[in-house]
Design a protein around this motif. Structure first.
Motif, mmCIF file in Angstrom:
data_model
loop_
_atom_site.group_PDB
_atom_site.id
_atom_site.type_symbol
_atom_site.label_atom_id
_atom_site.label_comp_id
_atom_site.label_asym_id
_atom_site.label_seq_id
_atom_site.Cartn_x
_atom_site.Cartn_y
_atom_site.Cartn_z
ATOM 1 N N LEU A 225 0.837 -1.202 0.000
ATOM 2 C CA LEU A 225 0.000 0.000 0.000
ATOM 3 C C LEU A 225 0.871 1.252 0.000
ATOM 4 O O LEU A 225 0.608 2.201 -0.741
ATOM 5 C CB LEU A 225 -0.937 0.006 1.214
ATOM 6 C CG LEU A 225 -1.932 1.160 1.281
ATOM 7 C CD1 LEU A 225 -2.904 1.129 0.108
ATOM 8 C CD2 LEU A 225 -2.701 1.124 2.600
ATOM 9 N N ILE A 226 1.919 1.248 0.796
ATOM 10 C CA ILE A 226 2.841 2.397 0.845
ATOM 11 C C ILE A 226 3.468 2.627 -0.526
ATOM 12 O O ILE A 226 3.552 3.765 -1.005
ATOM 13 C CB ILE A 226 3.923 2.182 1.924
ATOM 14 C CG1 ILE A 226 3.285 2.205 3.317
ATOM 15 C CG2 ILE A 226 5.021 3.233 1.817
ATOM 16 C CD1 ILE A 226 4.195 1.718 4.424
ATOM 17 N N GLU A 227 3.896 1.547 -1.179
ATOM 18 C CA GLU A 227 4.529 1.673 -2.491
ATOM 19 C C GLU A 227 3.548 2.194 -3.539
ATOM 20 O O GLU A 227 3.881 3.038 -4.355
ATOM 21 C CB GLU A 227 5.069 0.301 -2.924
ATOM 22 C CG GLU A 227 5.795 0.337 -4.245
ATOM 23 C CD GLU A 227 6.331 -1.022 -4.638
ATOM 24 O OE1 GLU A 227 6.376 -1.297 -5.846
ATOM 25 O OE2 GLU A 227 6.701 -1.811 -3.741
ATOM 26 N N TRP A 228 2.311 1.687 -3.489
ATOM 27 C CA TRP A 228 1.301 2.092 -4.463
ATOM 28 C C TRP A 228 0.852 3.530 -4.245
ATOM 29 O O TRP A 228 0.569 4.256 -5.183
ATOM 30 C CB TRP A 228 0.114 1.135 -4.364
ATOM 31 C CG TRP A 228 -1.019 1.448 -5.286
ATOM 32 C CD1 TRP A 228 -1.030 1.343 -6.641
ATOM 33 C CD2 TRP A 228 -2.310 1.905 -4.923
ATOM 34 N NE1 TRP A 228 -2.257 1.698 -7.139
ATOM 35 C CE2 TRP A 228 -3.063 2.046 -6.097
ATOM 36 C CE3 TRP A 228 -2.921 2.195 -3.700
ATOM 37 C CZ2 TRP A 228 -4.382 2.473 -6.093
ATOM 38 C CZ3 TRP A 228 -4.236 2.613 -3.705
ATOM 39 C CH2 TRP A 228 -4.953 2.747 -4.897
ATOM 40 N N TYR A 229 0.781 3.967 -2.978
ATOM 41 C CA TYR A 229 0.259 5.272 -2.605
ATOM 42 C C TYR A 229 1.421 6.149 -2.150
ATOM 43 O O TYR A 229 1.389 6.729 -1.075
ATOM 44 C CB TYR A 229 -0.733 5.071 -1.451
ATOM 45 C CG TYR A 229 -1.986 5.890 -1.524
ATOM 46 C CD1 TYR A 229 -2.081 7.116 -0.879
ATOM 47 C CD2 TYR A 229 -3.100 5.429 -2.210
ATOM 48 C CE1 TYR A 229 -3.234 7.855 -0.912
ATOM 49 C CE2 TYR A 229 -4.268 6.162 -2.245
ATOM 50 C CZ TYR A 229 -4.335 7.373 -1.598
ATOM 51 O OH TYR A 229 -5.492 8.110 -1.619
ATOM 52 N N ALA A 230 2.443 6.229 -2.957
ATOM 53 C CA ALA A 230 3.728 6.810 -2.578
ATOM 54 C C ALA A 230 3.634 8.206 -1.963
ATOM 55 O O ALA A 230 4.437 8.561 -1.106
ATOM 56 C CB ALA A 230 4.664 6.835 -3.773
ATOM 57 N N ASP B 24 -2.557 -9.776 -3.032
ATOM 58 C CA ASP B 24 -3.599 -9.380 -3.970
ATOM 59 C C ASP B 24 -3.443 -7.907 -4.307
ATOM 60 O O ASP B 24 -3.606 -7.039 -3.446
ATOM 61 C CB ASP B 24 -4.977 -9.641 -3.341
ATOM 62 C CG ASP B 24 -6.120 -9.335 -4.287
ATOM 63 O OD1 ASP B 24 -5.881 -8.853 -5.403
ATOM 64 O OD2 ASP B 24 -7.270 -9.588 -3.886
ATOM 65 N N LEU B 25 -3.099 -7.599 -5.563
ATOM 66 C CA LEU B 25 -2.891 -6.208 -5.947
ATOM 67 C C LEU B 25 -4.181 -5.393 -5.927
ATOM 68 O O LEU B 25 -4.134 -4.178 -5.835
ATOM 69 C CB LEU B 25 -2.229 -6.126 -7.320
ATOM 70 C CG LEU B 25 -0.784 -6.629 -7.361
ATOM 71 C CD1 LEU B 25 -0.228 -6.502 -8.763
ATOM 72 C CD2 LEU B 25 0.088 -5.901 -6.356
ATOM 73 N N ALA B 26 -5.320 -6.059 -5.997
ATOM 74 C CA ALA B 26 -6.590 -5.333 -5.916
ATOM 75 C C ALA B 26 -6.858 -4.850 -4.494
ATOM 76 O O ALA B 26 -7.566 -3.871 -4.291
ATOM 77 C CB ALA B 26 -7.735 -6.209 -6.394
ATOM 78 N N GLU B 27 -6.295 -5.547 -3.517
ATOM 79 C CA GLU B 27 -6.468 -5.162 -2.114
ATOM 80 C C GLU B 27 -5.093 -5.127 -1.452
ATOM 81 O O GLU B 27 -4.722 -6.019 -0.697
ATOM 82 C CB GLU B 27 -7.399 -6.144 -1.391
ATOM 83 C CG GLU B 27 -8.835 -6.043 -1.853
ATOM 84 C CD GLU B 27 -9.752 -6.925 -1.037
ATOM 85 O OE1 GLU B 27 -10.631 -6.358 -0.353
ATOM 86 O OE2 GLU B 27 -9.597 -8.154 -1.084
ATOM 87 N N ARG B 28 -4.353 -4.091 -1.752
ATOM 88 C CA ARG B 28 -2.976 -3.962 -1.281
ATOM 89 C C ARG B 28 -2.870 -3.842 0.237
ATOM 90 O O ARG B 28 -1.814 -4.051 0.806
ATOM 91 C CB ARG B 28 -2.327 -2.752 -1.934
ATOM 92 C CG ARG B 28 -2.083 -2.920 -3.408
ATOM 93 C CD ARG B 28 -1.617 -1.613 -4.037
ATOM 94 N NE ARG B 28 -1.249 -1.786 -5.422
ATOM 95 C CZ ARG B 28 -2.101 -1.709 -6.435
ATOM 96 N NH1 ARG B 28 -3.378 -1.481 -6.207
ATOM 97 N NH2 ARG B 28 -1.692 -1.879 -7.667
#
Length: 169
Positions: free
Chosen positions: A35-40, A94-98
Motif C-alpha cells: 500500500l505504501i509503495e502504491w500510494y507513494a 492481492d494487488l486489488a487489495e494492497r
C-alpha cells in the motif's frame, strides 16, 4: 500495528460477549508495504484511511453474505480498529487489495482501539448497495455505481466504552 477489521453489528456483539474477535485466521486491512509503495505520496493518516475504506467494503460484503445465510443485521457497515503485534499480521499479495492482511490469532477486545460505523442516515444507501452487489460483481455499471455510492458515507468513530451503546441503535 493498527489493523482495520470488517465486521457487522451481530458479529461485534458476539465478539464483545466472547471477549475477542475471532476465530483466527482473520482478514483485516492495514498500512502494508504494498500500500505504501502504491500510494507513494500519502502520509500515514491517508494510508490508514485507505485501509479503513477497504475494510468498509469488506463489511458490506459481510452484510450481503450474512443476509444470504439468513442473518438479520442492520444495514450499517462496521469496522473495528485494533492493535496487533506485527508478527501476527501477514500481508497478502492481492494487488486489488494492497492493504489486506491475514491475522494469525484472535484479537482480544482489550486491543480494540475504536469502532467505525455508518450513521442511521446511510442505511437506505447501504441497503441498496447490498442488494446491488451481485449485479455489480457481474459487471453491471449501474449496480457498481450503487455499490460505490455507499462509500459516499463517512463512518462515524466510537470509543471502546461506547461499543455497548451501538447495539441499541
Amino acid at each position: 500495528m493498527r489493523v482495520y477489521l470488517p465486521c457487522t453489528l451481530p458479529a461485534l456483539a458476539s465478539a464483545v460477549e466472547a471477549g475477542e474477535l475471532g476465530p483466527a485466521p482473520l482478514t483485516g486491512y492495514a498500512v502494508t508495504p504494498a500500500l505504501i509503495e502504491w500510494y507513494a505520496s500519502g502520509d500515514t493518516e491517508e494510508l490508514e484511511y485507505v485501509a479503513l475504506t477497504e475494510a468498509a467494503r469488506a463489511s458490506l460484503r459481510m452484510l450481503a453474505a450474512g443476509r444470504a445465510d439468513g442473518v438479520e443485521a442492520a444495514a450499517r457497515r462496521v469496522v473495528v480498529a485494533a492493535e496487533v503485534p506485527e508478527r501476527s499480521a501477514t500481508a497478502g499479495v492481492d494487488l486489488a487489495e494492497r492493504a489486506r492482511v491475514h491475522i494469525a490469532e484472535p484479537i482480544p477486545m482489550a486491543k480494540v482501539a475504536s469502532v467505525h460505523i455508518d450513521d442511521q442516515y446511510a442505511i437506505p444507501d447501504i441497503e441498496a448497495a447490498v442488494a446491488a452487489l451481485p449485479a455489480a460483481d457481474e459487471g453491471d455499471a449501474d449496480a457498481r455505481f450503487t455499490v460505490d455510492g455507499a462509500e459516499a458515507h463517512e463512518l462515524m468513530w466510537f470509543a471502546t466504552q461506547e461499543i455497548p451503546d451501538l447495539f441499541g441503535s
